[in-house]
Write a protein that holds these residues in place. Structure first.
Motif, mmCIF file in Angstrom:
data_model
loop_
_atom_site.group_PDB
_atom_site.id
_atom_site.type_symbol
_atom_site.label_atom_id
_atom_site.label_comp_id
_atom_site.label_asym_id
_atom_site.label_seq_id
_atom_site.Cartn_x
_atom_site.Cartn_y
_atom_site.Cartn_z
ATOM 1 N N TYR A 126 -15.608 -40.860 18.804
ATOM 2 C CA TYR A 126 -15.055 -42.170 18.478
ATOM 3 C C TYR A 126 -16.178 -43.170 18.609
ATOM 4 O O TYR A 126 -16.604 -43.469 19.717
ATOM 5 C CB TYR A 126 -13.919 -42.539 19.435
ATOM 6 N N GLY A 127 -16.634 -43.685 17.487
ATOM 7 C CA GLY A 127 -17.766 -44.611 17.530
ATOM 8 C C GLY A 127 -18.967 -43.900 18.107
ATOM 9 O O GLY A 127 -19.378 -42.863 17.637
ATOM 10 N N GLY A 128 -19.541 -44.428 19.175
ATOM 11 C CA GLY A 128 -20.688 -43.795 19.803
ATOM 12 C C GLY A 128 -20.338 -42.904 20.986
ATOM 13 O O GLY A 128 -21.211 -42.364 21.639
ATOM 14 N N GLU A 129 -19.041 -42.758 21.273
ATOM 15 C CA GLU A 129 -18.630 -41.979 22.434
ATOM 16 C C GLU A 129 -18.052 -40.633 22.017
ATOM 17 O O GLU A 129 -17.500 -40.483 20.939
ATOM 18 C CB GLU A 129 -17.589 -42.752 23.245
ATOM 19 N N GLU A 130 -18.200 -39.662 22.913
ATOM 20 C CA GLU A 130 -17.682 -38.325 22.663
ATOM 21 C C GLU A 130 -16.734 -37.937 23.789
ATOM 22 O O GLU A 130 -16.987 -38.212 24.956
ATOM 23 C CB GLU A 130 -18.845 -37.333 22.585
#
Length: 96
Positions: A37-41
């Motif tokens: 999600y966006g830059g997060e995992e």
């Protein structure tokens, strides 16, 4: 109504074998999947069950860390005050 799920991930441990009261072979295993999600995992874990020849194939050929693609349907079961979800496997493929 459509109830179909496809996931790709790695087995978190060796599949477990057990038999139903009727003698059906069952393989139970968990698959870790990564969501971005966006830059997060985020890692999610999905419990899976396979029956009969699919179960026998999984038990013979797959181990902890195996990268797989699982196709199936979502099944819910209630135990006491909790609801559990399993993926009932209709097909499984090596992905690695």
């Amino acid at each position: 109504m459509l109830n179909k799920i496809i996931i790709q991930g790695n087995l978190t441990k060796d599949p477990e074998e057990f038999k139903t009261d009727g003698g059906t072979t069952v393989a139970r295993f968990s698959v870790a999947c990564n969501n971005k999600y966006g830059g997060e995992e985020e890692t999610v874990y999905k419990d899976c069950k396979a029956f009969n020849t699919k179960a026998e194939f999984i038990l013979r050929n797959m181990r902890k860390g195996s990268q797989v693609i699982v196709e199936g349907r979502i099944s819910q079961r209630k135990k006491e005050d909790r609801t559990y979800e399993d993926i009932i496997v209709s097909d499984i493929h090596f992905a690695g």
